[in-house]
Design a protein around this motif. Sequence first.
Motif, PDB file in Angstrom:
ATOM      1  N   GLY A 175      11.026  -0.845  -5.769  1.00 32.91           N
ATOM      2  CA  GLY A 175      11.807  -1.676  -4.850  1.00 32.91           C
ATOM      3  C   GLY A 175      10.957  -2.285  -3.753  1.00 32.91           C
ATOM      4  O   GLY A 175      11.152  -3.447  -3.371  1.00 32.91           O
ATOM      5  N   LEU A 176       9.994  -1.514  -3.237  1.00 33.19           N
ATOM      6  CA  LEU A 176       9.128  -2.030  -2.179  1.00 33.19           C
ATOM      7  C   LEU A 176       8.271  -3.188  -2.686  1.00 33.19           C
ATOM      8  O   LEU A 176       8.044  -4.173  -1.969  1.00 33.19           O
ATOM      9  CB  LEU A 176       8.230  -0.910  -1.642  1.00 33.19           C
ATOM     10  CG  LEU A 176       8.906   0.139  -0.765  1.00 33.19           C
ATOM     11  CD1 LEU A 176       7.920   1.246  -0.401  1.00 33.19           C
ATOM     12  CD2 LEU A 176       9.480  -0.480   0.508  1.00 33.19           C
ATOM     13  N   VAL A 177       7.792  -3.082  -3.932  1.00 33.70           N
ATOM     14  CA  VAL A 177       6.984  -4.167  -4.494  1.00 33.70           C
ATOM     15  C   VAL A 177       7.832  -5.420  -4.684  1.00 33.70           C
ATOM     16  O   VAL A 177       7.397  -6.538  -4.354  1.00 33.70           O
ATOM     17  CB  VAL A 177       6.342  -3.723  -5.828  1.00 33.70           C
ATOM     18  CG1 VAL A 177       5.713  -4.916  -6.542  1.00 33.70           C
ATOM     19  CG2 VAL A 177       5.303  -2.651  -5.584  1.00 33.70           C
ATOM     20  N   VAL A 178       9.053  -5.256  -5.213  1.00 33.21           N
ATOM     21  CA  VAL A 178       9.951  -6.407  -5.383  1.00 33.21           C
ATOM     22  C   VAL A 178      10.244  -7.054  -4.036  1.00 33.21           C
ATOM     23  O   VAL A 178      10.252  -8.287  -3.904  1.00 33.21           O
ATOM     24  CB  VAL A 178      11.253  -5.982  -6.077  1.00 33.21           C
ATOM     25  CG1 VAL A 178      12.257  -7.124  -6.091  1.00 33.21           C
ATOM     26  CG2 VAL A 178      10.968  -5.520  -7.503  1.00 33.21           C
ATOM     27  N   TRP A 179      10.483  -6.224  -3.032  1.00 30.58           N
ATOM     28  CA  TRP A 179      10.755  -6.725  -1.678  1.00 30.58           C
ATOM     29  C   TRP A 179       9.546  -7.492  -1.154  1.00 30.58           C
ATOM     30  O   TRP A 179       9.678  -8.585  -0.590  1.00 30.58           O
ATOM     31  CB  TRP A 179      11.090  -5.544  -0.776  1.00 30.58           C
ATOM     32  CG  TRP A 179      11.564  -5.911   0.606  1.00 30.58           C
ATOM     33  CD1 TRP A 179      12.251  -7.027   0.974  1.00 30.58           C
ATOM     34  CD2 TRP A 179      11.389  -5.149   1.800  1.00 30.58           C
ATOM     35  NE1 TRP A 179      12.523  -7.004   2.318  1.00 30.58           N
ATOM     36  CE2 TRP A 179      12.012  -5.857   2.840  1.00 30.58           C
ATOM     37  CE3 TRP A 179      10.790  -3.918   2.058  1.00 30.58           C
ATOM     38  CZ2 TRP A 179      12.027  -5.378   4.151  1.00 30.58           C
ATOM     39  CZ3 TRP A 179      10.819  -3.440   3.366  1.00 30.58           C
ATOM     40  CH2 TRP A 179      11.428  -4.168   4.397  1.00 30.58           C
ATOM     41  N   ALA A 180       8.338  -6.947  -1.339  1.00 31.50           N
ATOM     42  CA  ALA A 180       7.131  -7.607  -0.852  1.00 31.50           C
ATOM     43  C   ALA A 180       6.923  -8.953  -1.533  1.00 31.50           C
ATOM     44  O   ALA A 180       6.407  -9.902  -0.924  1.00 31.50           O
ATOM     45  CB  ALA A 180       5.922  -6.708  -1.089  1.00 31.50           C
ATOM     46  N   ALA A 198      -0.413 -12.662  -6.543  1.00 28.67           N
ATOM     47  CA  ALA A 198      -1.695 -12.165  -7.036  1.00 28.67           C
ATOM     48  C   ALA A 198      -2.267 -11.100  -6.100  1.00 28.67           C
ATOM     49  O   ALA A 198      -2.793 -10.079  -6.538  1.00 28.67           O
ATOM     50  CB  ALA A 198      -2.681 -13.317  -7.202  1.00 28.67           C
ATOM     51  N   THR A 199      -2.173 -11.356  -4.799  1.00 23.87           N
ATOM     52  CA  THR A 199      -2.666 -10.388  -3.822  1.00 23.87           C
ATOM     53  C   THR A 199      -1.870  -9.092  -3.900  1.00 23.87           C
ATOM     54  O   THR A 199      -2.430  -7.991  -3.835  1.00 23.87           O
ATOM     55  CB  THR A 199      -2.577 -10.970  -2.400  1.00 23.87           C
ATOM     56  OG1 THR A 199      -3.317 -12.191  -2.353  1.00 23.87           O
ATOM     57  CG2 THR A 199      -3.142  -9.998  -1.377  1.00 23.87           C
ATOM     58  N   ILE A 200      -0.551  -9.206  -4.050  1.00 25.10           N
ATOM     59  CA  ILE A 200       0.303  -8.022  -4.156  1.00 25.10           C
ATOM     60  C   ILE A 200      -0.074  -7.206  -5.389  1.00 25.10           C
ATOM     61  O   ILE A 200      -0.192  -5.978  -5.331  1.00 25.10           O
ATOM     62  CB  ILE A 200       1.788  -8.433  -4.212  1.00 25.10           C
ATOM     63  CG1 ILE A 200       2.238  -8.948  -2.838  1.00 25.10           C
ATOM     64  CG2 ILE A 200       2.676  -7.264  -4.640  1.00 25.10           C
ATOM     65  CD1 ILE A 200       3.593  -9.610  -2.857  1.00 25.10           C
ATOM     66  N   ALA A 201      -0.261  -7.886  -6.518  1.00 22.19           N
ATOM     67  CA  ALA A 201      -0.617  -7.193  -7.749  1.00 22.19           C
ATOM     68  C   ALA A 201      -1.949  -6.462  -7.607  1.00 22.19           C
ATOM     69  O   ALA A 201      -2.106  -5.334  -8.100  1.00 22.19           O
ATOM     70  CB  ALA A 201      -0.680  -8.188  -8.906  1.00 22.19           C
ATOM     71  N   LEU A 252       0.826  -1.204   0.000  1.00 16.38           N
ATOM     72  CA  LEU A 252       0.000   0.000   0.000  1.00 16.38           C
ATOM     73  C   LEU A 252       0.866   1.263   0.000  1.00 16.38           C
ATOM     74  O   LEU A 252       0.532   2.260  -0.660  1.00 16.38           O
ATOM     75  CB  LEU A 252      -0.949  -0.001   1.201  1.00 16.38           C
ATOM     76  CG  LEU A 252      -2.102  -1.011   1.126  1.00 16.38           C
ATOM     77  CD1 LEU A 252      -2.871  -1.049   2.431  1.00 16.38           C
ATOM     78  CD2 LEU A 252      -3.045  -0.684  -0.030  1.00 16.38           C
ATOM     79  N   VAL A 253       1.978   1.224   0.732  1.00 17.43           N
ATOM     80  CA  VAL A 253       2.921   2.350   0.702  1.00 17.43           C
ATOM     81  C   VAL A 253       3.482   2.515  -0.707  1.00 17.43           C
ATOM     82  O   VAL A 253       3.588   3.637  -1.226  1.00 17.43           O
ATOM     83  CB  VAL A 253       4.060   2.146   1.719  1.00 17.43           C
ATOM     84  CG1 VAL A 253       5.161   3.189   1.526  1.00 17.43           C
ATOM     85  CG2 VAL A 253       3.529   2.231   3.149  1.00 17.43           C
ATOM     86  N   ALA A 254       3.831   1.391  -1.338  1.00 20.38           N
ATOM     87  CA  ALA A 254       4.340   1.445  -2.710  1.00 20.38           C
ATOM     88  C   ALA A 254       3.293   2.020  -3.657  1.00 20.38           C
ATOM     89  O   ALA A 254       3.610   2.810  -4.563  1.00 20.38           O
ATOM     90  CB  ALA A 254       4.754   0.045  -3.171  1.00 20.38           C
ATOM     91  N   ALA A 255       2.028   1.637  -3.479  1.00 23.34           N
ATOM     92  CA  ALA A 255       0.948   2.170  -4.319  1.00 23.34           C
ATOM     93  C   ALA A 255       0.820   3.682  -4.142  1.00 23.34           C
ATOM     94  O   ALA A 255       0.644   4.421  -5.124  1.00 23.34           O
ATOM     95  CB  ALA A 255      -0.369   1.483  -3.969  1.00 23.34           C
ATOM     96  N   GLU A 257      -2.690  -1.922  -7.206  1.00 22.31           N
ATOM     97  CA  GLU A 257      -3.525  -1.070  -8.037  1.00 22.31           C
ATOM     98  C   GLU A 257      -4.444  -0.165  -7.224  1.00 22.31           C
ATOM     99  O   GLU A 257      -5.230   0.589  -7.799  1.00 22.31           O
ATOM    100  CB  GLU A 257      -4.339  -1.926  -9.004  1.00 22.31           C
ATOM    101  CG  GLU A 257      -3.503  -2.718  -9.985  1.00 22.31           C
ATOM    102  CD  GLU A 257      -2.551  -1.867 -10.814  1.00 22.31           C
ATOM    103  OE1 GLU A 257      -2.791  -0.647 -10.953  1.00 22.31           O
ATOM    104  OE2 GLU A 257      -1.563  -2.416 -11.329  1.00 22.31           O
ATOM    105  N   THR A 258      -4.365  -0.214  -5.884  1.00 24.40           N
ATOM    106  CA  THR A 258      -5.074   0.791  -5.091  1.00 24.40           C
ATOM    107  C   THR A 258      -4.564   2.185  -5.417  1.00 24.40           C
ATOM    108  O   THR A 258      -5.207   3.185  -5.070  1.00 24.40           O
ATOM    109  CB  THR A 258      -4.914   0.528  -3.584  1.00 24.40           C
ATOM    110  OG1 THR A 258      -3.521   0.447  -3.259  1.00 24.40           O
ATOM    111  CG2 THR A 258      -5.597  -0.762  -3.179  1.00 24.40           C
TER     112      THR A 258
END
Length: 283
Positions: A223-228, A235-238, A11-14, A242-243
């Motif tokens: 970077g945060l998304v890759v880390w997550a 699928a949940t991350i993707a 969510l921070v990355a979004a 998009e929020t």
Amino acid sequence: MTPEAVPFVVLVAALLHAVWNALAHGMADKLAGFALMNTVFLAVGAAMAWPAPLPDRSAWPCLAASAALQVCYQLQLLRAYRLGDFGQMYPLARGTSPMVVALVAATLLGDQLHGPRLLGILVISLGLAGLAFAGGLPGREQLPALGAALTTGALIAAYTVVDGIGVRRAGGADGYIAWMFLTQGAAMLMVAALLRGRALPGQLRQGRWTGLTGGLISLTAYGLVVWAQTAGDLATIAALRETSIVLAALIGVLFLRERLGHVRLAASATVLTGIAVLELAHG
């Protein structure tokens, strides 16, 4: 990272993704701003490439294609932001991409579109139509902005597919990502230099802090998304990522003084819901 922290990090990355796009929309000289952002990509890519293994030769055509697509994407994105409201252009671009990826996977790769996947595409389509027609039937003067946003989404889908193929051929994600940043940054800077010529260095100095900040925020979000992805369900991350669509709509109202309206907010939420259904069905 613990699995419990993954939703917060994504969510921070979004939010960061929506913020750097808002900065890009607000740049007085958008081409110079994008060139500055790519200076950050180039520097970080060079730093990453030094210790990382060189990608396998079979991945280099993908890197070249990705760099070309990334440049086209950025040029279309800045055109969309020059022509239209951030709160409309961003959701249109982001919402088009996963739908195009799903359709390409179905037509070229043989993926089946049934049940939740088909529902997700239909919901996204409904949301995109709502965004396009939020102010009524678009007039001729609005068509260039809508076309630029939809083209941006198609280009996002294209480089997503190309990078998905390339990273599998590369023999390691670190080397591919490093050279992706390097080639993308170098290509965009060359295009900016060709378009602006000798005037570019002076133009870069004028908006340097906004452009460099946007580049750092963009890389941090990535970077945060890759880390997550190392600790969470992809699928949940993707879907959570998009929020940024709804966050961007709110940024447009709170900071860019754009009119959101109930129709545009509902359409943005509809696109987000469709993407969540599509991504979770894919997972």
